[in-house]
Design a protein around this motif. Structure first.
Motif, short mmCIF file in Angstrom:
data_model
loop_
_atom_site.label_atom_id
_atom_site.label_comp_id
_atom_site.label_asym_id
_atom_site.label_seq_id
_atom_site.Cartn_x
_atom_site.Cartn_y
_atom_site.Cartn_z
N ASP A 193 9.16 -18.41 -18.96
CA ASP A 193 8.84 -17.86 -17.62
C ASP A 193 9.37 -18.79 -16.53
OD1 ASP A 193 5.41 -19.00 -17.20
OD2 ASP A 193 7.27 -20.01 -17.76
N LEU A 253 -5.93 -25.52 -16.54
CA LEU A 253 -5.10 -25.76 -17.72
C LEU A 253 -4.58 -27.20 -17.63
CD1 LEU A 253 -2.61 -23.23 -19.19
CD2 LEU A 253 -1.82 -25.52 -18.70
N SER A 255 8.75 -21.92 -16.06
CA SER A 255 7.93 -23.12 -15.81
C SER A 255 8.42 -24.24 -16.71
CB SER A 255 6.46 -22.81 -16.12
OG SER A 255 6.36 -22.42 -17.48
N ASP A 280 -3.80 -25.26 -23.64
CA ASP A 280 -3.36 -23.91 -24.01
C ASP A 280 -2.68 -24.03 -25.38
OD1 ASP A 280 -1.14 -21.47 -22.32
OD2 ASP A 280 -2.08 -21.47 -24.30
N TYR A 339 9.97 -23.39 -20.19
CA TYR A 339 9.40 -22.22 -20.87
C TYR A 339 10.10 -20.95 -20.41
CZ TYR A 339 5.81 -25.49 -22.30
OH TYR A 339 5.16 -26.58 -22.83
N GLY A 372 0.86 -18.20 -26.49
CA GLY A 372 1.09 -18.79 -25.17
C GLY A 372 1.70 -17.81 -24.18
N THR A 373 1.98 -16.58 -24.62
CA THR A 373 2.52 -15.57 -23.71
C THR A 373 1.46 -14.50 -23.50
OG1 THR A 373 4.87 -15.93 -24.11
CG2 THR A 373 4.22 -13.69 -23.52
N SER A 424 3.99 -23.81 -11.25
CA SER A 424 3.05 -22.86 -11.88
C SER A 424 1.98 -23.61 -12.68
CB SER A 424 3.79 -21.87 -12.77
OG SER A 424 4.26 -22.52 -13.94
N PHE A 425 2.33 -24.80 -13.17
CA PHE A 425 1.31 -25.60 -13.87
C PHE A 425 0.37 -26.25 -12.86
CE2 PHE A 425 2.23 -24.87 -18.13
CZ PHE A 425 3.60 -24.92 -18.34
N ASP A 439 -0.45 -22.95 -28.03
CA ASP A 439 0.70 -22.09 -27.80
C ASP A 439 1.61 -22.02 -29.03
OD1 ASP A 439 3.68 -22.48 -25.69
OD2 ASP A 439 2.91 -20.78 -26.84
N GLU A 457 -2.21 -23.88 -11.82
CA GLU A 457 -3.17 -23.43 -12.85
C GLU A 457 -4.19 -24.54 -13.10
OE1 GLU A 457 -2.67 -20.00 -14.04
OE2 GLU A 457 -4.73 -20.74 -13.89
N LEU A 513 -0.56 -28.24 -22.73
CA LEU A 513 -0.31 -27.32 -23.84
C LEU A 513 -0.38 -28.06 -25.16
CD1 LEU A 513 0.74 -25.35 -21.61
CD2 LEU A 513 2.49 -24.68 -23.23
C1 LIG Z 1 3.34 -21.26 -22.26
C2 LIG Z 1 3.96 -21.31 -20.90
S1 LIG Z 1 5.14 -20.02 -20.72
C3 LIG Z 1 4.26 -18.65 -20.68
N1 LIG Z 1 3.95 -18.11 -21.81
N2 LIG Z 1 3.93 -18.14 -19.50
C4 LIG Z 1 3.00 -21.34 -19.78
C5 LIG Z 1 1.64 -21.21 -19.98
C6 LIG Z 1 0.79 -21.30 -18.91
C7 LIG Z 1 1.32 -21.51 -17.65
CL1 LIG Z 1 0.27 -21.68 -16.28
C8 LIG Z 1 2.68 -21.59 -17.44
C9 LIG Z 1 3.53 -21.50 -18.53
#
Ligand SMILES: C[C@@H](SC(=N)N)c1ccc(Cl)cc1
Ligand SMILES: C[C@@H](SC(=N)N)c1ccc(Cl)cc1
Length: 421
Positions: free
Chosen positions: A172, A213, A174, A124, A170, A312-313, A206-207, A126, A210, A216
């Motif tokens: 959010d 992904l 994570s 990703d 991050y 990245g958001t 959350s990573f 970012d 996903e 980053l």
């Molecule tokens: C760049 C960071 S924070 C964000 N922008 N949501 C990020 C990206 C993808 C995932 Cl899966 C979790 C966190």
């Protein structure tokens, strides 16, 4: 009798004139009596360097005279020196896909190769952070769910950056942390020999969840990098010295694959002119202002809104005053504590949202703001425009960026440009 020397010099000059560049472009003007004037102009297109020895060799051929050996050798000497000079010059570029990882463009990933032989990971890119980290052979298998991993042990060019660690959180919530290797890394044909690759020893849920992904690639300013005791440079900062132009561009698309380019601005990817505005590097984000906004066909409100352009958001986060003005135009919209943001009946029609970059205006289609159903069977939809009041910063995320062609210019001073596409 023409002496050999005269012949040689005359032909060299003649050849120089002919061989120097592609046929010069002619510009013509016609006066009131219809008389045509041909004006020679320099050829503006970059062209292969002229090799005088090759021109001389051709002259020998043209007059049927066998070329002496030293002329043939001279051709190679000059070609080699020109190649050497060209290879030292700035001319590297790269171009790679930006692929949405799900059907609502929650994030975009780009293929990146790491190590020797190359290991391909989907990262990703970012602009809101400056760590390049990857799922790796050091990530506990309980935290890996389908991601591709980087295994330094399988790379002949990997080197442990002894005693260095990193840890990032991050916006959010994570996060991830781990150790660091240096290795060869390439994006879209642009290679960096010794890139700091941060290998995750722990990633947040959350990573893990996903699966498409693998990590980053931070493209923020290197001041944000979390590697200690010595912070590391981003891929862009490492690639800079070899780039044609100190820029990278983002062409993110709605429900489709776009692209990231490095080192050049692709004229084919935008229309009209690029509208640039100043960037402040503090505290390491691509921080700039919008010149104002409009809701639907309403009047443009001229007001400077400072924030960060952040690939990245996912969504667009703006001040509450702006967001309430927008959702006032949406039947049944409400700011839901329950759902954690502005929601509305999926059947409601949404206005467009326009933002300004200096004098230019960019309109986000309503479809981008009708972001997603709360759940596949729900009739409630979640907005792509949300309030930034809880964040302490306005974030021009993918919902806004995918409405433009964006140039991140690492010039001094840095600037950011937006164009229509
Ligand atoms: C760049 C960071 S924070 C964000 N922008 N949501 C990020 C990206 C993808 C995932 Cl899966 C979790 C966190
Ligand atoms: C800069 C982004 S996170 C990222 N793009 N890596 C961000 C910062 C702060 C908040 Cl509150 C939410 C998101």
């Amino acid at each position: 009798m023409v002496s050999f020397t005269d012949f040689f010099l005359t032909s060299l000059l003649a050849a120089a004139g002919l061989g120097s560049a592609l046929p010069p472009q002619i510009s013509t003007t016609k006066d009131q009596n219809g008389r045509l004037t041909l004006k020679q102009v320099r050829n503006p297109r970059p062209h292969k360097a002229f090799n005088p020895a090759r021109a001389t060799y051709r002259t020998f051929l043209k007059y049927g005279v066998p070329a002496p050996d030293y002329i043939k050798k001279a051709i190679t000497h000059i070609d080699d020196e020109q190649e050497e000079a060209f290879s030292r010059s700035k001319r590297d570029t790269g171009s790679a896909a930006a692929i949405p990882i799900n059907e609502v463009d929650i994030a975009y990933v780009t293929p990146v190769t790491v190590g020797t032989p190359p290991q391909t990971l989907m990262l990703d890119l970012d602009t809101g952070s400056s760590d390049l980290w990857v799922f790796s052979s050091l990530t506990p298998s309980s935290q890996v769910r389908g991601q591709d991993i980087y295994t330094p042990a399988n790379s002949s060019t990997s080197k442990l950056l002894n005693g260095h660690t990193w840890s990032i959180r991050y916006g959010d919530g994570s996060g991830s942390r781990g150790t660091v290797y240096l290795d060869t890394l390439a994006v879209g044909g642009l290679e960096v020999k010794s890139q700091a690759v941060q290998t995750a020893q722990e990633v947040s849920s959350s990573f893990t969840q996903e699966q498409s992904l693998d990590g980053l690639m931070g493209l923020g300013f290197s001041t944000l990098n979390t590697v200690r005791p010595s912070s590391q440079l981003t891929f862009f900062d490492n690639a800079r010295p070899s780039l044609d132009e100190e820029v990278f561009t983002a062409d993110l698309k709605y429900h489709a694959t776009g692209s990231y380019d490095f080192g050049f601005v692709d004229r084919a990817k935008y229309t009209g002119n690029i509208s640039y505005t100043a960037v402040t590097e503090s505290p390491g984000y691509w921080t700039h202002s919008l010149s104002g906004y409009a809701v639907g066909s309403g009047a443009f409100q001229t007001t400077r809104l400072s924030g960060i352009s952040d690939t990245g958001t996912t969504l667009l986060y703006l001040p509450t005053a702006v967001v309430t003005a927008y959702y006032r135009q949406v039947q049944g919209a409400q700011n839901s504590q329950y759902y954690g943001g502005y929601v509305f009946p999926c059947s409601s029609s949404l206005p467009t949202f326009t933002f300004g970059i200096e004098e230019a205006r960019f309109t986000i289609p309503a479809s981008y703001i009708n972001y997603t159903r709360i759940s596949p069977t729900s009739t409630t939809c979640y907005g792509g425009l949300q309030s930034s009041s809880g964040l302490g910063i306005n974030i021009f995320g993918d919902v806004a960026l995918k409405a433009a062609f964006v140039v991140f210019s690492g010039t001094n001073p840095p600037r950011i440009g937006f164009a229509h596409k």
